[in-house]
Design an enzyme around this catalytic site. Structure first.
Site, PDB file in Angstrom:
ATOM      1  N   GLY A  76      24.194  12.946 -29.406  1.00 20.83           N
ATOM      2  CA  GLY A  76      23.599  13.452 -28.006  1.00 20.83           C
ATOM      3  C   GLY A  76      24.253  12.629 -26.814  1.00 20.83           C
ATOM      4  N   ALA A  77      24.453  11.179 -27.195  1.00 17.20           N
ATOM      5  CA  ALA A  77      24.739  10.502 -25.978  1.00 17.20           C
ATOM      6  C   ALA A  77      26.187  10.771 -25.564  1.00 17.20           C
ATOM      7  CB  ALA A  77      24.663   9.050 -26.422  1.00 17.20           C
ATOM      8  N   GLY A 132       0.912  -1.204  -0.045  1.00 17.21           N
ATOM      9  CA  GLY A 132       0.043   0.010  -0.048  1.00 17.21           C
ATOM     10  C   GLY A 132       0.828   1.163   0.106  1.00 17.21           C
ATOM     11  N   GLY A 133       0.174   2.357   0.583  1.00 25.12           N
ATOM     12  CA  GLY A 133       1.173   3.674   0.521  1.00 25.12           C
ATOM     13  C   GLY A 133       2.345   3.350   1.384  1.00 25.12           C
TER      14      GLY A 133
HETATM   15  C1  HXC Z   1      -3.382  -4.467  11.689  1.00 22.72           C
HETATM   16  C2  HXC Z   1      -2.616  -6.292  10.774  1.00 22.72           C
HETATM   17  C3  HXC Z   1      -2.126  -5.710   9.777  1.00 22.72           C
HETATM   18  C4  HXC Z   1      -2.599  -4.331   9.401  1.00 22.72           C
HETATM   19  C5  HXC Z   1      -1.290  -7.493   9.207  1.00 22.72           C
HETATM   20  N1  HXC Z   1      -1.877  -7.484  10.549  1.00 22.72           N
HETATM   21  N2  HXC Z   1      -1.770  -6.406   8.793  1.00 22.72           N
HETATM   22  N3  HXC Z   1      -3.140  -5.754  11.755  1.00 22.72           N
HETATM   23  N4  HXC Z   1      -3.443  -3.937  10.581  1.00 22.72           N
HETATM   24  N5  HXC Z   1      -2.267  -3.601   8.396  1.00 22.72           N
HETATM   25  C6  HXC Z   1      -1.950  -8.633  11.596  1.00 22.72           C
HETATM   26  C7  HXC Z   1      -2.936  -9.833  11.267  1.00 22.72           C
HETATM   27  O1  HXC Z   1      -4.218  -9.450  11.589  1.00 22.72           O
HETATM   28  C8  HXC Z   1      -2.248 -11.002  11.842  1.00 22.72           C
HETATM   29  O2  HXC Z   1      -2.767 -10.663  13.435  1.00 22.72           O
HETATM   30  C9  HXC Z   1      -0.812 -10.674  11.991  1.00 22.72           C
HETATM   31  O3  HXC Z   1      -0.744  -9.163  11.634  1.00 22.72           O
HETATM   32  C10 HXC Z   1      -0.051 -11.294  10.823  1.00 22.72           C
HETATM   33  O4  HXC Z   1      -0.738 -11.184   9.798  1.00 22.72           O
HETATM   34  P1  HXC Z   1      -1.113 -12.679   8.733  1.00 22.72           P
HETATM   35  O5  HXC Z   1      -2.225 -12.135   7.627  1.00 22.72           O
HETATM   36  O6  HXC Z   1      -1.429 -13.475   9.723  1.00 22.72           O
HETATM   37  O7  HXC Z   1       0.235 -12.775   8.145  1.00 22.72           O
HETATM   38  P2  HXC Z   1       0.605 -13.163   6.644  1.00 22.72           P
HETATM   39  O8  HXC Z   1      -0.207 -14.145   6.221  1.00 22.72           O
HETATM   40  O9  HXC Z   1       2.141 -13.245   6.476  1.00 22.72           O
HETATM   41  O10 HXC Z   1      -0.068 -11.798   5.851  1.00 22.72           O
HETATM   42  C11 HXC Z   1       0.893 -10.681   5.826  1.00 22.72           C
HETATM   43  C12 HXC Z   1       0.078  -9.796   4.979  1.00 22.72           C
HETATM   44  C13 HXC Z   1      -1.453  -9.548   5.647  1.00 22.72           C
HETATM   45  C14 HXC Z   1       0.102 -10.211   3.612  1.00 22.72           C
HETATM   46  C15 HXC Z   1       0.949  -8.408   5.336  1.00 22.72           C
HETATM   47  O11 HXC Z   1      -1.491  -9.477   6.832  1.00 22.72           O
HETATM   48  C16 HXC Z   1      -2.289  -8.415   4.921  1.00 22.72           C
HETATM   49  O12 HXC Z   1      -2.646  -8.576   3.585  1.00 22.72           O
HETATM   50  N6  HXC Z   1      -2.456  -7.554   5.860  1.00 22.72           N
HETATM   51  C17 HXC Z   1      -3.222  -6.262   5.252  1.00 22.72           C
HETATM   52  C18 HXC Z   1      -2.252  -5.457   4.355  1.00 22.72           C
HETATM   53  C19 HXC Z   1      -2.972  -4.388   4.124  1.00 22.72           C
HETATM   54  O13 HXC Z   1      -3.964  -4.094   3.311  1.00 22.72           O
HETATM   55  N7  HXC Z   1      -2.623  -3.249   4.732  1.00 22.72           N
HETATM   56  C20 HXC Z   1      -3.050  -1.912   4.566  1.00 22.72           C
HETATM   57  C21 HXC Z   1      -2.188  -1.307   3.398  1.00 22.72           C
HETATM   58  S1  HXC Z   1      -2.612   0.336   3.254  1.00 22.72           S
HETATM   59  P3  HXC Z   1      -2.832 -11.972  14.369  1.00 22.72           P
HETATM   60  O14 HXC Z   1      -3.615 -11.326  15.761  1.00 22.72           O
HETATM   61  O15 HXC Z   1      -3.879 -12.997  13.655  1.00 22.72           O
HETATM   62  O16 HXC Z   1      -1.520 -12.600  14.624  1.00 22.72           O
HETATM   63  C22 HXC Z   1      -1.262   1.128   3.835  1.00 22.72           C
HETATM   64  C23 HXC Z   1      -1.550   2.565   3.652  1.00 22.72           C
HETATM   65  C24 HXC Z   1      -0.336   3.317   4.097  1.00 22.72           C
HETATM   66  O17 HXC Z   1      -0.551   0.697   4.193  1.00 22.72           O
HETATM   67  C25 HXC Z   1      -0.884   4.740   3.852  1.00 22.72           C
HETATM   68  C26 HXC Z   1       0.237   5.462   3.586  1.00 22.72           C
HETATM   69  C27 HXC Z   1      -0.090   6.765   2.877  1.00 22.72           C
END
Ligand code: HXC
Length: 542
Positions: free
Chosen positions: A432-433, A197-198
């Site tokens: 140019g290069a 993501g971001g």
């Molecule tokens: C809260 C999160 C989390 C998140 C993971 N966890 N991402 N908790 N916020 N963003 C937690 C899970 O619930 C889980 O908790 C533990 O972390 C491990 O994650 P798993 O899913 O079990 O691990 P894995 O299978 O390895 O997958 C990892 C992952 C997946 C690919 C990162 O967790 C995922 O897709 N997470 C969401 C990613 C996402 O969409 N993030 C937001 C992006 S937008 P438990 O309690 O079960 O252990 C962003 C915006 C930034 O970041 C903005 C900037 C401008």
């Protein structure tokens, strides 16, 4: 000023943290205070717990703390905010973790101070909330104030969903600092897990990105969103793995097979760099004689101008101890960029690679070169340019892909660079290069050419076809006529002597003496100063 480099030696040993020793309450008059502190420290060190740590290891990943230990000199890490708690996961478990999923502090790499943060995937997936972000911001602020590099180790699920818009605001705090620190202190990112993501934009603003094969991924939208929006099945690896970013997108500057080797490479990189933009890069005497000659170089350029050769032979030959630290080694390989030392001093090297696409400049090579030149200029690293370039890559793919915009970046970056700038032309330097590759005409300080150099507006074939077209077409044997005219053009124009007569080339040198001439030139340019008109900033064609 010369700095003494201490040997690493910590990579296989754990940090001996004296605060890790068991406390003996009976010996202490402050028993009631020390015991809870010890307990809290232990809790913070455990992160997300032993089961999560095992899962991390099972994936071939080290923990956040293990990574810091490998990165820094043994025993040098001092931690900040170990006891800082997060806002709590109020939606689900309600648990608050000490440290809030990121370990921050400072330590040394070969005796030089750096600041570091390392996200802990075992704590709520290393996700970034308010407290987590404040910890990162704090080390970045310290780093800028004292002028020390920052290394960020990323292993995170991104913005912590439970903290909502506060988590997004928290990212904003980090992005701001990344930009303000850019060009002031070196910023290095290691991607050692998810970075989605971001969240990708913090590393993307930093100077160098390291990725680890198989365990690291970077993407703006993940495979499930890709599936929903454009109905395409794609794996994490294919979308944003280290191979893709190291070889295709150019997002990653370095790709390593595992965490241990990755962190070793970060240490090596730091050793080439100054701690900030007001310092000179560290000196390291590799005991390689300045006047060392390499007679084999006299035979490096093949007799046939259309035959390739490996520019890296020359790169290794001229550098101190033959040591070259290549940047972007898997991307746009028709241009080589990286760090080395000449006479003990760090230099940034930009060289065409005739053995890949004949060393032509294309979109990716232009962007790669421009970014590297700007980094070196920001951090007082002299530039050495080795030229064998037939031109810019022709064709609609490159034109429509923006070769005008991208080529302009390289031109702009060189012209803007005020560090000492040296150029050696090995063979082709056309059109140019030729100008763009750090020619005298765009401000290079000292330009040399080998006797094999061909400095001209066009290559002999193309030039003969244009200026002798009518003669060739009307001749009885057009092929023989073209060859004859090509040879005439080559003799007249495709050599370094016309440019040397005009003073565009400061000297035509024997290949074997290239190293010595470059080092002496760097010494001569040591005190280089340039004056610029005052302005807010230029408008590089991004
Ligand atoms: C809260 C999160 C989390 C998140 C993971 N966890 N991402 N908790 N916020 N963003 C937690 C899970 O619930 C889980 O908790 C533990 O972390 C491990 O994650 P798993 O899913 O079990 O691990 P894995 O299978 O390895 O997958 C990892 C992952 C997946 C690919 C990162 O967790 C995922 O897709 N997470 C969401 C990613 C996402 O969409 N993030 C937001 C992006 S937008 P438990 O309690 O079960 O252990 C962003 C915006 C930034 O970041 C903005 C900037 C401008």
């Amino acid at each position: 000023m010369a700095r003494e480099m201490k040997s690493n030696g910590n990579s296989d040993t754990a940090i001996q943290d004296d605060r890790n020793e068991p406390l003996h309450p009976e010996e202490s008059p402050f028993e009631e205070n020390l015991t809870p502190l010890a307990r809290m420290r232990e809790e913070a060190r455990t992160g997300g717990g032993s089961q999560k740590i095992e899962q991390q290891h099972a994936r071939g990943k080290l923990t956040a703390r293990e990574r810091i230990e490998l990165l820094l000199d043994a025993g040098s890490f001092e931690e900040f905010d170990m006891l800082k708690g997060g806002r709590g996961d109020h939606l689900t478990t309600g648990k608050r973790y000490l440290g809030d999923g990121v370990i921050t502090g400072h330590g040394a790499i070969d005796g030089r101070e750096i600041f570091v943060f390392s996200q802990d995937f075992t704590v709520i997936g290393g996700s970034l909330g308010e407290a987590h972000s404040e910890k990162i911001s704090k080390v970045m602020d310290h780093a800028v104030r004292v002028g020390a590099p920052v290394v960020g180790i990323n292993d995170s699920g991104g913005a912590r969903i439970q903290e909502g818009v506060d988590a997004l605001a928290a990212y904003g705090q980090i992005f701001n600092r990344n930009v303000m620190a850019s060009g002031v202190i070196p910023q290095i990112s290691c991607i050692m897990g998810p970075c989605a993501g971001g969240a990708v934009y913090s590393p993307a603003i930093t100077d160098f990105i390291f990725m680890v094969e198989d365990s690291s991924h970077m993407f703006v939208t993940g495979p499930s969103v890709v599936k929903t929006v454009i109905h395409q099945d794609i794996s994490f690896e294919e979308l944003g793995g280290a191979g893709v970013h190291g070889g295709k997108s150019g997002v990653a500057h370095f790709v390593l097979p595992n965490d241990i080797l990755c962190l070793r490479e970060v240490r090596r990189l730091i050793n080439y760099l100054p701690s900030n933009n007001l310092q000179e890069p560290p000196l390291l005497d590799l005991k390689d004689p300045i006047d060392r000659r390499d007679p084999a170089l006299d035979y490096l350029v093949p007799a046939n101008p259309n035959h390739p050769y490996d520019m890296k032979v020359l790169v290794h030959s001229i550098l101190d101890g033959a040591e070259f630290f290549e940047v972007h080694g898997h991307w746009a390989r028709n241009l080589i960029v990286g760090f080395g030392r000449l006479g003990g001093k760090t230099i940034g090297l930009i060289a065409n690679q005739p053995s890949v696409l004949a060393g032509v400049l294309d979109n990716n090579a232009s962007v790669k070169g421009a970014r590297f030149v700007r980094f070196c200029d920001a951090f007082n690293i002299p530039l050495i340019c080795l030229v064998d370039v037939p031109g810019f890559m022709p064709g609609p793919e490159q034109e429509h892909g923006g070769i005008i915009r991208h080529g302009a970046k390289l031109l702009y970056a060189f012209i803007e660079a005020s560090v000492p700038r040296l150029t050696v032309v090995m063979r082709k330097a056309y059109g140019g290069a030729y100008i763009v590759m750090n020619s005298k005409h765009i401000g290079a300080d000292i330009n040399y050419a080998w006797p094999t150099a061909e400095i001209a507006v066009l290559g002999p074939r193309g030039a003969a076809e244009v200026i002798y077209r009518k003669e060739i077409e009307s001749s009885a044997d057009p092929t023989a006529s073209l060859l004859e005219k090509e040879a005439l053009y080559r003799k007249t124009f495709a050599n370094p002597f016309l440019a040397a007569q005009r003073g565009y080339i400061d000297d035509v040198i024997f290949p074997r003496e290239t190293r010595g001439r470059l080092i002496r030139s760097l010494q001569a340019l040591e005190g280089k100063k340039t004056a610029r008109l005052e302005r807010k900033h230029g408008n590089i064609p991004l």
